[in-house]
Structure formats: C-alpha cells, structure tokens
Design an enzyme around this catalytic site. Structure first.
Site, short mmCIF file in Angstrom:
data_model
loop_
_atom_site.label_atom_id
_atom_site.label_comp_id
_atom_site.label_asym_id
_atom_site.label_seq_id
_atom_site.Cartn_x
_atom_site.Cartn_y
_atom_site.Cartn_z
N ASP A 46 0.85 -1.20 0.00
CA ASP A 46 0.00 0.00 0.00
C ASP A 46 0.88 1.26 0.00
O ASP A 46 0.38 2.38 -0.08
CB ASP A 46 -1.02 0.00 1.15
CG ASP A 46 -0.39 -0.05 2.53
OD1 ASP A 46 0.85 -0.19 2.61
OD2 ASP A 46 -1.13 0.06 3.52
N SER A 47 2.21 1.05 0.01
CA SER A 47 3.15 2.15 -0.24
C SER A 47 2.90 2.75 -1.62
O SER A 47 3.38 3.84 -1.93
CB SER A 47 4.60 1.66 -0.13
OG SER A 47 4.79 0.50 -0.91
N ASP A 85 -1.03 -6.14 -0.23
CA ASP A 85 -1.33 -5.50 1.05
C ASP A 85 -2.82 -5.28 1.22
O ASP A 85 -3.51 -4.88 0.26
CB ASP A 85 -0.65 -4.12 1.11
CG ASP A 85 0.56 -4.10 2.02
OD1 ASP A 85 0.71 -5.03 2.84
OD2 ASP A 85 1.36 -3.16 1.91
N LYS A 115 -1.13 -9.35 3.06
CA LYS A 115 -0.36 -8.87 4.23
C LYS A 115 -1.21 -7.86 4.98
O LYS A 115 -1.89 -7.04 4.35
CB LYS A 115 0.96 -8.23 3.80
CG LYS A 115 1.74 -7.61 4.97
CD LYS A 115 3.15 -7.25 4.58
CE LYS A 115 3.30 -5.93 3.89
NZ LYS A 115 2.80 -4.75 4.62
N GLU A 117 -1.24 -5.32 8.79
CA GLU A 117 -0.40 -4.75 9.85
C GLU A 117 -1.01 -5.01 11.23
O GLU A 117 -2.22 -4.89 11.40
CB GLU A 117 -0.24 -3.24 9.62
CG GLU A 117 0.47 -2.91 8.33
CD GLU A 117 0.64 -1.41 8.10
OE1 GLU A 117 0.32 -0.61 9.00
OE2 GLU A 117 1.09 -1.04 6.99
N GLU A 184 9.42 -4.18 10.54
CA GLU A 184 9.81 -2.89 9.96
C GLU A 184 10.26 -1.92 11.06
O GLU A 184 9.58 -1.76 12.09
CB GLU A 184 8.63 -2.27 9.19
CG GLU A 184 9.00 -0.90 8.62
CD GLU A 184 8.05 -0.38 7.55
OE1 GLU A 184 7.10 -1.09 7.18
OE2 GLU A 184 8.28 0.76 7.09
O1 KIV Z 1 3.54 -1.09 1.67
C1 KIV Z 1 4.71 -1.52 1.65
O2 KIV Z 1 5.47 -1.29 0.70
C2 KIV Z 1 5.17 -2.30 2.79
C3 KIV Z 1 6.63 -2.61 2.87
C4 KIV Z 1 7.38 -1.37 3.12
C5 KIV Z 1 6.92 -3.66 3.86
O3 KIV Z 1 4.39 -2.66 3.61
#
Ligand code: KIV
Length: 267
Positions: A46-47, A85, A115, A117, A184
């Site tokens: 989600d970056s 994500d 993934k 958090e 992280e």
């Molecule tokens: O969203 C992302 O790119 C991430 C990584 C930085 C682990 O969660």
C-alpha cells in the site's frame, strides 16, 4: 512454462537458511523486470499511495486501487510469489469484511497471499483469513497505517516494554497462522531475537541483517522517489537522472525539429 513460487518454496528457503528477497511493485513492467532478475517475492504494497499516487501516507489507499495494481503485477510475473497488502480500513472493522477483502485480493487481484499490519490486536483477523486457506503475512514494528498513533515514522521497540510487546506480537502472529512476518523499523538485535524465536520466516525492512529475508520499496532503491530517504534504504541506481535526461532530450529535439526524423515517419 515457469511457475510462480509457492508458500512451500518460501518455507524451504527458511529451512535451508537461504535469504528471501522481496521488493515492492505496483505495475506490469516493474513486476516483469523483477521476475526476470529472479526476485523471490513481490509485494504489492500500500506504499503505492506514497510512491505512485503522491499521497502523504498510505491511509487513503482503497481496496479497488490495490486490486487494480495487484492485477497488473500478477500479469507481469510468472515466477515470483505475489503478496498484496490489505489497505487501511479493509480489515479493521470486523472479521466478515476482513475475510471478504482478503478474498477479493486473491479472487479479483490474483495474489497468492495478503499482508496486514498489527500483532496481538489482529491475531483473530489473521486466523479468520488463514481459515479461508489464504496465506497471510504479518507486519509489526513501524506499521505505516498507524502513523497517527506513532506520531510519525519512528523506530519502534527501543524501550524494553515496547520490545517485549513486539515479541509478544510476533508470537501471536505466528500462532494465528501467518506464514511470514515483516519486521519494519526496529532495532537489529530485537529483530534477531524475534527471528530466532519464530519458526516462520521474518522479512526485514530497517530491521538489520539477521532477518530471514529483506524487503524494500522499489522506488526507494532506484532513486525514483525523492520525498523520503530513510536510513535503511540503499540506493542501487539513480533512475530519476536517466528519466529526466530522456525527457529533456525529447523536448529539445521536438523544439529544434530534430524529432521525428525520416526514420520515424511513414512514406
Ligand atoms: O507497503 C509496503 O510497501 C510495505 C513494505 C514497506 C513492507 O508494507
């Protein structure tokens, strides 16, 4: 025909002590290049909100955006394991929504795993998704979706109490059925301790050298995003300079009547 890696390949790598390589990708061309280079896993992070959409943080990213980017990455990859994500608010409300959204990333996006958090606070959510036979990657420490609680992107687990909580979080994520865990922005010795305590592989980002694998944001390592430059990023190329030069050359040649030449024109 090449086949995408599976959870079994990742488990084998952990057992063999082979480091696991992970990069983020958000589109077809980058996924293709990573695949050809031999990356083990691609994270559709989600970056994307920060490095592609230009938001200040990851919070505005939606499920539909994640599905769109995941589909593009899946089309570009035929050997890496693909993780998508779960964006903010797609798994925090209740287990039913969390399961539906995890399922959408698999069914509509084509990802092989999701993934999310959090630690003890999301253990029940991880369990609910794993119970649908969807592999889950956990993510603890500096969790970008918690930016407002953390008061910024700060290293987590420096104090004893926080470190103890992170160890408990790591155990809870494993216990809930996650098959890997992203660590992280935590001190390297704490990441080493967590890695030694767990059976599942740890994937570090700003967590030192002792994790089972490493993940970085592709725009950061290629010098494509000037906004942030965290200490843990190593820049492997300066792609911005190459792109800027190409654009400047194009503008100059069009202005000067050099492009298009005869070789670019139809007779
Ligand atoms: O969203 C992302 O790119 C991430 C990584 C930085 C682990 O969660």
């Amino acid at each position: 025909m090449e086949k995408n890696k599976t959870v079994l390949d990742i488990q084998r790598m952990k057992a063999a002590g082979e480091k696991i390589t992970v990069l983020t990708a958000y589109d077809y061309p980058f996924a293709r290049l990573m695949d050809l280079a031999g990356i083990d896993m691609i994270l559709v992070g989600d970056s994307v909100g920060s490095v592609v959409s230009g938001y200040d943080n990851t919070l505005p990213v939606t499920m539909d955006e994640m599905i769109y980017h995941t589909r593009a990455v899946v089309r570009g990859s035929s050997s890496a394991f693909i993780i998508a994500d779960m964006p903010f608010l797609s798994y925090q409300i209740d287990l039913v929504e969390a399961r539906r959204n995890a399922g959408r990333l698999i069914k509509e996006g084509g990802a092989q795993a999701v993934k999310l958090e959090g630690g003890e606070n999301v253990a029940a959510t991880i369990r609910a998704i794993v119970d649908m036979d969807i592999p889950v990657v956990g993510h603890i420490g500096l969790t970008p979706q918690s930016i407002h609680r953390m008061g910024g992107y700060r290293v987590q687990g420096k104090e004893d109490e926080q470190a103890r909580q992170l160890l408990a979080d790591a155990r809870a994520v494993q216990e809930a059925g996650a098959f890997a865990l992203v660590l992280e922005g935590i001190p390297a010795p704490l990441a080493q301790l967590i890695t030694a305590e767990l059976d599942i592989p740890t994937i570090g980002i700003g967590a030192g050298a002792h994790c089972d694998g490493q993940v970085l944001v592709i725009h950061d390592i290629l010098g494509l995003c000037e906004k942030y430059s965290p200490k843990f990023v190593k820049r492997y190329a300066d792609v911005s300079a190459t792109i800027s030069q190409g654009i400047a050359d194009y503008i100059r040649e069009v202005k000067d009547g050099v492009f298009p030449g005869d070789e670019h024109s139809f007779k």
